[in-house]
Each structure stands twice: as structure tokens, then as C-alpha cells.
Design a protein around this motif. Structure first.
Motif, mmCIF file in Angstrom:
data_model
loop_
_atom_site.group_PDB
_atom_site.id
_atom_site.type_symbol
_atom_site.label_atom_id
_atom_site.label_comp_id
_atom_site.label_asym_id
_atom_site.label_seq_id
_atom_site.Cartn_x
_atom_site.Cartn_y
_atom_site.Cartn_z
ATOM 1 N N GLY A 7 0.810 -1.219 0.000
ATOM 2 C CA GLY A 7 0.000 0.000 0.000
ATOM 3 C C GLY A 7 0.841 1.266 0.000
ATOM 4 N N ASN A 8 0.232 2.373 -0.379
ATOM 5 C CA ASN A 8 0.936 3.656 -0.387
ATOM 6 C C ASN A 8 1.312 4.076 1.026
ATOM 7 N N PRO A 9 2.464 4.725 1.161
ATOM 8 C CA PRO A 9 2.863 5.229 2.481
ATOM 9 C C PRO A 9 1.989 6.416 2.882
ATOM 10 N N THR A 10 2.024 6.740 4.158
ATOM 11 C CA THR A 10 1.378 7.952 4.639
ATOM 12 C C THR A 10 2.428 8.792 5.356
ATOM 13 N N ALA A 11 2.155 10.079 5.461
ATOM 14 C CA ALA A 11 3.074 11.005 6.131
ATOM 15 C C ALA A 11 2.310 11.791 7.178
ATOM 16 N N LYS A 12 3.032 12.185 8.233
ATOM 17 C CA LYS A 12 2.457 13.083 9.232
ATOM 18 C C LYS A 12 3.548 14.021 9.716
ATOM 19 N N SER A 13 3.111 15.118 10.326
ATOM 20 C CA SER A 13 4.072 16.103 10.819
ATOM 21 C C SER A 13 3.864 16.328 12.308
ATOM 22 N N GLU A 14 4.937 16.767 12.942
ATOM 23 C CA GLU A 14 4.905 17.209 14.343
ATOM 24 C C GLU A 14 5.444 18.614 14.389
ATOM 25 N N GLU A 24 12.228 23.695 13.763
ATOM 26 C CA GLU A 24 12.203 22.384 13.116
ATOM 27 C C GLU A 24 10.794 21.794 13.174
ATOM 28 N N THR A 25 10.352 21.264 12.042
ATOM 29 C CA THR A 25 9.104 20.511 11.944
ATOM 30 C C THR A 25 9.498 19.066 11.688
ATOM 31 N N ASN A 26 8.995 18.153 12.482
ATOM 32 C CA ASN A 26 9.375 16.745 12.373
ATOM 33 C C ASN A 26 8.385 16.017 11.461
ATOM 34 N N PHE A 27 8.918 15.205 10.556
ATOM 35 C CA PHE A 27 8.080 14.440 9.629
ATOM 36 C C PHE A 27 8.325 12.952 9.830
ATOM 37 N N GLY A 70 11.725 8.205 10.034
ATOM 38 C CA GLY A 70 11.535 9.207 11.068
ATOM 39 C C GLY A 70 10.789 8.615 12.244
ATOM 40 N N ALA A 71 10.791 9.329 13.342
ATOM 41 C CA ALA A 71 10.103 8.909 14.559
ATOM 42 C C ALA A 71 9.636 10.158 15.287
ATOM 43 N N ASP A 80 10.326 18.804 21.866
ATOM 44 C CA ASP A 80 9.644 19.334 20.678
ATOM 45 C C ASP A 80 10.530 20.359 19.973
ATOM 46 N N PHE A 81 10.416 20.395 18.659
ATOM 47 C CA PHE A 81 11.129 21.312 17.768
ATOM 48 C C PHE A 81 12.626 20.997 17.666
ATOM 49 N N SER A 82 13.027 19.779 18.044
ATOM 50 C CA SER A 82 14.424 19.349 17.870
ATOM 51 C C SER A 82 14.668 18.932 16.430
ATOM 52 N N LYS A 83 15.916 19.048 15.987
ATOM 53 C CA LYS A 83 16.315 18.602 14.658
ATOM 54 C C LYS A 83 16.348 17.079 14.641
ATOM 55 N N THR A 84 15.808 16.486 13.574
ATOM 56 C CA THR A 84 15.835 15.033 13.382
ATOM 57 C C THR A 84 16.302 14.738 11.958
ATOM 58 N N ALA A 85 16.449 13.462 11.646
ATOM 59 C CA ALA A 85 16.886 13.063 10.298
ATOM 60 C C ALA A 85 15.867 13.435 9.229
ATOM 61 N N THR A 86 14.611 13.616 9.609
ATOM 62 C CA THR A 86 13.559 13.921 8.628
ATOM 63 C C THR A 86 12.941 15.303 8.821
ATOM 64 N N SER A 87 13.470 16.090 9.761
ATOM 65 C CA SER A 87 12.858 17.394 10.047
ATOM 66 C C SER A 87 13.264 18.450 9.025
ATOM 67 N N HIS A 88 12.525 19.550 9.064
ATOM 68 C CA HIS A 88 12.783 20.672 8.156
ATOM 69 C C HIS A 88 12.359 21.957 8.849
#
Length: 154
Positions: A7-14, A24-27, A70-71, A80-88
Motif C-alpha cells: 500500500g501507499n505510504p502515509t506522512a504526518k508532521s509534528e 524544526e518541523t518533524n516528519f 523518522g520517529a 519538541d522542535f528538535s532537529k531530526t533526520a527527517t525534520s525541516h
């Protein structure tokens, strides 16, 4: 092979659906290993899909490819708002459309034989999510940053 597709993946943001310019926004992608079983030419066949890359498009003409889905900050033990491997971090206020394309490698087992790799990868893209980026102004109340270094804006 179309009957065996994952199935297709899904995405969410924090935070979910909003963020602050410059923060930073975490994905996080929801896409894991998966197996599909069926029949081909009257014989049992199983196809195993493994995500190998996550290509994030952040909607502001930037992106990043990672090997991790991501996690959440909580699961990563980060504030919250920390830099992660998938954040922007978005530079400007506005509304942005974000997608992730997950590249899957695949292998199959046909009629009880040994597993065999399928050459190449299969890229599947999530439905877009929207992130609204807002600006903020910090106002100190009660204590200075010297008195409360973990206070808002410190």
C-alpha cells in the motif's frame, strides 16, 4: 506483480498540520516491511517489500532523502522542535504541501523455492499533507532567561 503491491505510504508532521517559521518541523512516514501472498500460474508466491529510502518533498522547493522513516520526538527522546533526520525548518510563513516517496526493494519466493531479488526499486508516494507555517513573537513574563533558561524563547 500488480496484485502483490504494498500500500501507499502515509506522512504526518509534528506539530500536526502547523509549525513556526525557523523552527524544526518533524516528519514521519508510515511505511514498513510488508509481505503479500497469492498465487501465480497455480503456484503459491510471496513478495516481500522492504523500504530502502524516503524522499521527502517539503513544498518550499527543498527536500531530503533519508534511510529512516523518522520517529516522533517523544519516541526519539527529544524535546519538541528538535532537529531530526527527517525534520525541516521553513524560512517563511505560508502553507506548504509535503509528500514522501518511499523506495521499496522487493524479493519473491515462488512455489517453495529459494527467495530471489527483484531488480530495481518501486517508488510509492504518499497523499500530500498540508503544513501551515506561522510566525511568533516571544514575550517574557515572570522571569528572565537567566532565571529560567528553559522558559519560552530562551
Amino acid at each position: 506483480m500488480a496484485h502483490f503491491l504494498v500500500g501507499n505510504p502515509t506522512a504526518k508532521s509534528e506539530p500536526a498540520g502547523w509549525t513556526i517559521a525557523g523552527a524544526e518541523t518533524n516528519f514521519i512516514a508510515n511505511a514498513g516491511e510488508s509481505e503479500r501472498a497469492g498465487e501465480l500460474l497455480g503456484q503459491p508466491v510471496t513478495v516481500h517489500f522492504t523500504p530502502v529510502a524516503y524522499d521527502w518533498r517539503y513544498g518550499d522547493n527543498s527536500g531530503r532523502t533519508t534511510t529512516t522513516p523518522g520517529a516522533t520526538w517523544a519516541a526519539s527522546g527529544l524535546p519538541d522542535f528538535s532537529k531530526t533526520a527527517t525534520s525541516h525548518a521553513y524560512a517563511s510563513r505560508g502553507t506548504y504541501t509535503v509528500t514522501v516517496t518511499v523506495e521499496y526493494s522487493a524479493r519473491y519466493q515462488y512455489a517453495g523455492q529459494a527467495w530471489a531479488d527483484i531488480p530495481g526499486t518501486l517508488g510509492l508516494t504518499s497523499e500530500p499533507i498540508t503544513v501551515t507555517v506561522k510566525g511568533v513573537k516571544t514575550v517574557l513574563v515572570g522571569k528572565t532567561c537567566d532565571e529560567n533558561p528553559s522558559g519560552p524563547g530562551c
